[in-house]
Write a protein that holds these residues in place. Structure first.
Motif, PDB file in Angstrom:
ATOM      1  N   GLY A 110      98.131   0.973  78.178  1.00  0.00           N
ATOM      2  CA  GLY A 110      99.424   0.725  77.340  1.00  0.00           C
ATOM      3  C   GLY A 110      99.961   0.002  76.109  1.00  0.00           C
ATOM      4  O   GLY A 110     100.041  -0.165  75.422  1.00  0.00           O
ATOM      5  N   GLN A 111      98.241  -0.859  76.076  1.00  0.00           N
ATOM      6  CA  GLN A 111      98.734  -2.403  75.148  1.00  0.00           C
ATOM      7  C   GLN A 111      97.125  -1.742  74.169  1.00  0.00           C
ATOM      8  O   GLN A 111      96.631  -1.015  74.103  1.00  0.00           O
ATOM      9  CB  GLN A 111      97.096  -3.319  75.804  1.00  0.00           C
ATOM     10  N   VAL A 112      97.976  -2.666  72.997  1.00  0.00           N
ATOM     11  CA  VAL A 112      97.329  -1.884  71.277  1.00  0.00           C
ATOM     12  C   VAL A 112      96.317  -2.944  71.607  1.00  0.00           C
ATOM     13  O   VAL A 112      96.064  -4.400  71.813  1.00  0.00           O
ATOM     14  CB  VAL A 112      98.212  -2.384  69.995  1.00  0.00           C
ATOM     15  N   VAL A 113      94.584  -1.594  71.049  1.00  0.00           N
ATOM     16  CA  VAL A 113      93.813  -2.750  70.790  1.00  0.00           C
ATOM     17  C   VAL A 113      93.187  -2.239  70.412  1.00  0.00           C
ATOM     18  O   VAL A 113      93.070  -1.171  69.329  1.00  0.00           O
ATOM     19  CB  VAL A 113      92.839  -2.879  72.707  1.00  0.00           C
ATOM     20  N   LYS A 129      90.416  10.679  68.327  1.00  0.00           N
ATOM     21  CA  LYS A 129      91.590  10.981  68.997  1.00  0.00           C
ATOM     22  C   LYS A 129      92.340  10.289  69.397  1.00  0.00           C
ATOM     23  O   LYS A 129      93.546  10.094  68.887  1.00  0.00           O
ATOM     24  CB  LYS A 129      91.648  12.351  69.508  1.00  0.00           C
ATOM     25  N   SER A 130      91.464   9.173  69.999  1.00  0.00           N
ATOM     26  CA  SER A 130      92.122   7.351  70.327  1.00  0.00           C
ATOM     27  C   SER A 130      92.877   6.966  69.269  1.00  0.00           C
ATOM     28  O   SER A 130      93.511   6.669  69.828  1.00  0.00           O
ATOM     29  CB  SER A 130      91.220   6.603  70.918  1.00  0.00           C
ATOM     30  N   ILE A 131      92.468   7.034  67.950  1.00  0.00           N
ATOM     31  CA  ILE A 131      92.819   6.309  66.898  1.00  0.00           C
ATOM     32  C   ILE A 131      93.955   7.549  65.810  1.00  0.00           C
ATOM     33  O   ILE A 131      94.856   6.891  66.075  1.00  0.00           O
ATOM     34  CB  ILE A 131      91.832   5.882  65.345  1.00  0.00           C
ATOM     35  N   GLN A 132      93.007   8.407  66.082  1.00  0.00           N
ATOM     36  CA  GLN A 132      94.718   9.271  65.404  1.00  0.00           C
ATOM     37  C   GLN A 132      95.655   9.591  65.995  1.00  0.00           C
ATOM     38  O   GLN A 132      96.823   9.341  64.942  1.00  0.00           O
ATOM     39  CB  GLN A 132      94.018  10.347  65.571  1.00  0.00           C
ATOM     40  N   TRP A 133      95.570   9.593  67.893  1.00  0.00           N
ATOM     41  CA  TRP A 133      97.248   9.527  68.217  1.00  0.00           C
ATOM     42  C   TRP A 133      97.766   8.606  68.140  1.00  0.00           C
ATOM     43  O   TRP A 133      99.335   8.330  67.759  1.00  0.00           O
ATOM     44  CB  TRP A 133      96.825   9.966  69.290  1.00  0.00           C
ATOM     45  N   TRP A 134      97.221   7.409  67.688  1.00  0.00           N
ATOM     46  CA  TRP A 134      98.294   6.301  67.963  1.00  0.00           C
ATOM     47  C   TRP A 134      98.596   5.855  66.016  1.00  0.00           C
ATOM     48  O   TRP A 134      99.534   5.684  66.047  1.00  0.00           O
ATOM     49  CB  TRP A 134      96.989   4.811  68.374  1.00  0.00           C
ATOM     50  N   GLU A 135      97.585   5.960  65.475  1.00  0.00           N
ATOM     51  CA  GLU A 135      97.971   5.846  63.577  1.00  0.00           C
ATOM     52  C   GLU A 135      99.049   6.486  63.279  1.00  0.00           C
ATOM     53  O   GLU A 135      99.345   5.935  61.780  1.00  0.00           O
ATOM     54  CB  GLU A 135      96.649   5.655  63.286  1.00  0.00           C
ATOM     55  N   SER A 136      98.637   8.300  63.344  1.00  0.00           N
ATOM     56  CA  SER A 136      99.390   8.771  62.447  1.00  0.00           C
ATOM     57  C   SER A 136     100.582   8.745  62.633  1.00  0.00           C
ATOM     58  O   SER A 136     101.326  10.140  62.956  1.00  0.00           O
ATOM     59  CB  SER A 136      98.621  10.177  62.983  1.00  0.00           C
TER      60      SER A 136
END
Ligand code: CA
Length: 450
Positions: free
Chosen positions: A206-209, A257-264
């Motif tokens: 759950g850490q933002v990396v 998808k890792s980037i997409q689901w956090w940034e969208s």
């Protein structure tokens, strides 16, 4: 009302004097004649695919082996980009297709000019016919803008459930074809490797990396190239919208998808813009005329489309009978000379909106389109398990790993994996035509920051 009429270029009885165009499983029979741009040595030219060959139409034009409107159309191509050709009136594009079909047909041309040109092409075939395996294909035009839609309710609803949304299918979905503005500058032609992007995401704890995005996926799509555009402020009416498409290609909307689901928060951004792939051959509007089918009827319980998105004509002929596949080949399979495995078998009929509706909606606010703009369909997932058109769906968002043989499984693409998309248009009374391939292998992310 414009309709899509069949003509002699679609005649299923006709064959080519180029033998590979008559093989039963070729993507490129005489009835297809898709356009592409290629490099052959130091030379850049353009042409049509026929069987395993390419006819260099740029060279035909220079040698005056075309005439009349066909020559006018062909002479519009400049600098290895098809944009000007794509924006021409339908009668000029038809003239070019008809003359190419005549020159490449096994039946003897009736027109004296065509006869003489066909003889010269046969004599000059060493120079005018190129083996597709021996050229390097390019993106066929300057893509000014790229928009990617989201028109499969199955894909959308599954993703909504994976994300735990209270409303898995957003209420807007059945009222309008939703889309995001994509990145035209990073569209590449089939064969170009895709480099795994670095980006920001939440890790397992759950850490933002920031780092190499672990969940890389493909999305199997079809994309339409705009032919004639529209001036700013003047929407394209639905009944005319289908005629503003020059043709279609396969599209792989690679997705981190890792980037997409956090940034969208405001739609996709860096999770998509690192690269998208297209197949090199544009299958034209006219070539696809025999494969038009009615759009699937909406269930009676669905909201009725608003008038600007509702047309009996578009519902009657706005769909295409096109089957699509995705193949995955791991590095292990490639090393062993194995072709990999088919992981998706789907059909364009699963889309809730037609390309006409996408374009009518896109321009309904006055937004202008230009020749060479690209509109993606969105992931073409269907209701059945075998028609899921991305790995996130295939693995139930990483809960059910995909067996890829040799003791390996996947919940996302690994470095060394290659994805290949294929598609074929079918109709009982037509010669099937294909789209070629859209392929790309995943390379490791660069070390960044160094
Ligand atoms: Ca997409």
């Amino acid at each position: 009302m414009p309709t899509f009429e069949l003509n002699t270029t679609h005649d299923p009885r006709r064959q080519s004097w180029i033998a590979s165009a008559n093989l039963p499983h070729t993507d490129f029979p005489l009835q297809n004649l898709p356009f592409g741009v290629f490099e052959h040595g130091a030379r850049v030219s353009w042409g049509v695919a026929i069987g395993s060959q390419i006819v260099d139409v740029g060279a035909l034009t220079n040698l005056a082996l075309l005439s009349g409107d066909a020559l006018t159309a062909a002479a519009s191509v400049r600098d290895g980009e098809l944009n000007a050709l794509m924006g021409l009136d339908a009668h000029l594009l038809h003239a070019l297709r008809l003359q190419l079909s005549t020159l490449l047909g096994a039946d003897h041309p009736k027109d004296a000019f065509d006869q003489s040109s066909q003889q010269k092409i046969k004599v000059l075939s060493q120079e005018l016919l190129l083996d597709q395996a021996k050229v390097h294909m390019r993106v066929p035009c300057a893509i000014g803008d790229y928009t990617d839609f989201l028109t499969s309710e199955y894909h959308t609803e599954r993703h909504g459930r994976f994300k735990g949304l209270a409303e898995p299918l957003p209420s807007a979905f059945k009222h309008l074809p939703v889309a995001y503005h994509g990145r035209a500058s990073s569209i590449r032609v089939s064969g170009t490797p895709v480099v795994r992007p670095n980006g920001q995401f939440k890790d397992g704890a759950g850490q933002v990396v920031f780092g190499a995005a672990p969940m890389l996926d493909f999305e199997l799509e079809l994309a339409g190239f705009i032919g004639r555009g529209n001036p700013l402020g003047q929407p394209i009416a639905l009944d005319r919208a289908q005629h503003h498409f020059f043709g279609w290609v396969l599209l792989n909307d690679w997705s981190a998808k890792s980037i997409q689901w956090w940034e969208s928060v405001l739609g996709p951004f860096l999770g998509k813009s690192f690269m998208s792939s297209i197949s090199p051959w544009i299958v034209t509007q006219e070539a696809l005329a025999p494969f038009r089918i009615p759009q699937q009827a909406r269930p009676a319980s669905d909201p009725k489309a608003l008038p600007y998105l509702d047309s009996a004509l578009d519902q009657a002929q706005g769909g295409f009978d096109i089957e699509l596949q995705a193949w995955l080949q791991t590095a292990t399979q490639r090393a062993l000379g194995e072709p990999g495995q088919q992981i998706t078998q789907t059909h364009l009929k699963h889309l809730y909106w037609t390309f006409g509706q996408m374009l009518a909606h896109h321009t309904s606010n006055g937004c202008n389109m230009k020749s060479g703009d690209l509109l993606g369909s969105g992931t073409i997932s269907g209701p059945s398990d075998d028609s899921r058109a991305c790995i996130t769906e295939i693995t139930h968002a990483a809960k059910v790993p995909l067996d890829v043989g040799h003791g390996e499984t996947r919940i996302a693409l690994q470095d060394g994996d290659a994805i290949t998309l294929k598609a074929k248009a079918n109709h009982a009374s037509a010669v099937p035509i294909g789209f070629g391939e859209c392929t790309g292998v995943v390379l490791a992310a660069p070390v960044y920051p160094a």
